[in-house]
Scaffold this active site. Structure first.
Site, PDB file in Angstrom:
ATOM      1  N   SER A   1      14.719  -0.001   0.336  1.00  0.00           N
ATOM      2  CA  SER A   1      14.996  -1.179   1.151  1.00  0.00           C
ATOM      3  C   SER A   1      16.365  -1.740   0.803  1.00  0.00           C
ATOM      4  CB  SER A   1      13.942  -2.266   0.900  1.00  0.00           C
ATOM      5  OG  SER A   1      14.310  -3.498   1.492  1.00  0.00           O
TER       6      SER A   1
ATOM      7  N   ALA B   1      11.032  -2.916  -7.315  1.00  0.00           N
ATOM      8  CA  ALA B   1      10.320  -1.710  -6.887  1.00  0.00           C
ATOM      9  C   ALA B   1      11.198  -0.815  -6.034  1.00  0.00           C
ATOM     10  CB  ALA B   1       9.054  -2.100  -6.121  1.00  0.00           C
ATOM     11  N   LYS B   2      11.909  -1.417  -5.079  1.00  0.00           N
ATOM     12  CA  LYS B   2      12.721  -0.621  -4.163  1.00  0.00           C
ATOM     13  C   LYS B   2      13.959  -0.039  -4.850  1.00  0.00           C
ATOM     14  CE  LYS B   2      10.084  -0.979  -0.578  1.00  0.00           C
ATOM     15  NZ  LYS B   2       9.346   0.219  -0.099  1.00  0.00           N
TER      16      LYS B   2
ATOM     17  N   GLY C   1       0.871   4.628   4.482  1.00  0.00           N
ATOM     18  CA  GLY C   1       1.113   3.340   5.134  1.00  0.00           C
ATOM     19  C   GLY C   1       1.405   3.513   6.605  1.00  0.00           C
ATOM     20  N   ALA C   2       0.667   4.411   7.239  1.00  0.00           N
ATOM     21  CA  ALA C   2       1.021   4.872   8.585  1.00  0.00           C
ATOM     22  C   ALA C   2       0.238   4.201   9.703  1.00  0.00           C
ATOM     23  CB  ALA C   2       0.837   6.388   8.671  1.00  0.00           C
TER      24      ALA C   2
ATOM     25  N   ASP D   1      -6.399   4.605  -1.074  1.00  0.00           N
ATOM     26  CA  ASP D   1      -5.697   3.585  -1.839  1.00  0.00           C
ATOM     27  C   ASP D   1      -4.639   4.309  -2.668  1.00  0.00           C
ATOM     28  OD1 ASP D   1      -4.738   1.727  -3.619  1.00  0.00           O
ATOM     29  OD2 ASP D   1      -6.703   1.029  -4.299  1.00  0.00           O
ATOM     30  N   VAL D   2      -3.383   4.204  -2.264  1.00  0.00           N
ATOM     31  CA  VAL D   2      -2.335   5.002  -2.893  1.00  0.00           C
ATOM     32  C   VAL D   2      -1.980   4.526  -4.296  1.00  0.00           C
ATOM     33  CG1 VAL D   2      -1.313   5.865  -0.755  1.00  0.00           C
ATOM     34  CG2 VAL D   2      -0.527   3.673  -1.718  1.00  0.00           C
TER      35      VAL D   2
ATOM     36  N   TYR E   1       9.659  -7.036  -5.302  1.00  0.00           N
ATOM     37  CA  TYR E   1       9.958  -6.070  -4.245  1.00  0.00           C
ATOM     38  C   TYR E   1      11.311  -5.404  -4.482  1.00  0.00           C
ATOM     39  CZ  TYR E   1      10.158  -4.343   0.615  1.00  0.00           C
ATOM     40  OH  TYR E   1      10.232  -3.561   1.748  1.00  0.00           O
ATOM     41  N   ALA E   2      12.312  -6.201  -4.859  1.00  0.00           N
ATOM     42  CA  ALA E   2      13.649  -5.647  -5.117  1.00  0.00           C
ATOM     43  C   ALA E   2      13.617  -4.658  -6.273  1.00  0.00           C
ATOM     44  CB  ALA E   2      14.631  -6.778  -5.402  1.00  0.00           C
TER      45      ALA E   2
END
Length: 252
Positions: A142, A157-158, A13-14, A63-64, A154-155
């Site tokens: 995060s 996953a993080k 994701g760079a 594609d990761v 998202y929560a």
């Protein structure tokens, strides 16, 4: 001597934001950096910045969330440079929605990109690190791991990233590999700008709201997170493993 002299790093994701800042920081410290993003073209501008500054970098499209693509990406780095010393798992997306409006597809997309991809990347590089008895893995978690309205995917996953990190530190530690996570708060990136748009605000107004709730009274910058990642990826952090470090201006 530069702190990352002769080190080989992969940053996912760079192409922008924290990932781009991390790639630049590692390269400035002497690392050879594989700048990985969804397409090689997306990563190319960061590679050009690094090379124009005297660093060494290569753009790789991957594609990761695709296991075979991740294995091929890691093999390409090892074939070209001999090994992987540093892996920074930064790739991530948001698909914000309240629970009752969130389709399973949005859950799956975020879990796959933000968590499963990290498993795939760690799995792909561990053989090189174990053989060398050396490695540094830094995963992006995060502040949202503690709970965030409209971000159940998202929560989750993080938060999962933190469990993944703690477990891999146990498993890989005997082979000289450290595994840590960084959990940023509000950082001024394209992702937080998209969040602002979702709630009907301009990015600057959204940042001002976030700053007012942060003890340092400002939002963070990608370069500030990159410096913390670089510390955890360096030999200065050789006895730090299994940790999640919050970079959030003192927010609670």
């Amino acid at each position: 001597m530069s702190r990352f002299a002769e080190r080989i790093a992969i940053v996912t994701g760079a192409a922008q934001g924290i990932g781009a800042a991390t790639a630049r920081t590692l390269a400035a410290g002497g690392a050879t950096v594989a700048v990985v993003d969804l397409t090689e073209q997306r990563a190319q501008s960061v590679v050009e910045e690094i090379t124009e500054s005297g660093g060494t970098a290569v753009a790789i499209g991957c594609d990761v969330t695709d296991e075979s693509a991740v294995q091929a990406m890691a093999a390409q780095v090892v074939d070209r440079f001999g090994r992987v010393d540093i892996l920074v798992n930064n790739a991530g997306i948001t698909r914000d929605n309240l629970l009752f409006k969130m389709p399973a597809s949005e859950w799956d997309a975020v879990i796959n990109t933000n968590l499963t991809s990290m498993f795939l990347c760690c799995h792909a590089v561990q053989a090189s690190m174990v053989a060398a008895k050396y490695g540094r893995i830094v995963n992006l978690s995060s502040r949202s791991a503690l709970g965030a309205r409209g971000q159940v995917n998202y929560a989750a996953a993080k938060a999962g990233v933190q469990g993944l990190t703690a477990t891999l530190a146990i498993e890989l530690g005997p082979f000289g590999v450290t595994v840590n996570a960084v959990a940023p708060g509000y950082i001024a990136t394209a992702m937080t700008a998209a969040t602002a748009q979702r709630v009907g605000l301009e990015a600057e107004d959204h940042q001002q709201q976030a700053a007012a709730q942060t003890p340092l009274r400002r939002v963070g910058q990608p370069s500030e997170v990159a410096e913390v990642i670089a510390f955890l990826a360096s030999d200065a952090a050789s006895y730090v493993s299994g940790q999640t470090l919050y970079v959030n201006g003192g927010a609670r």
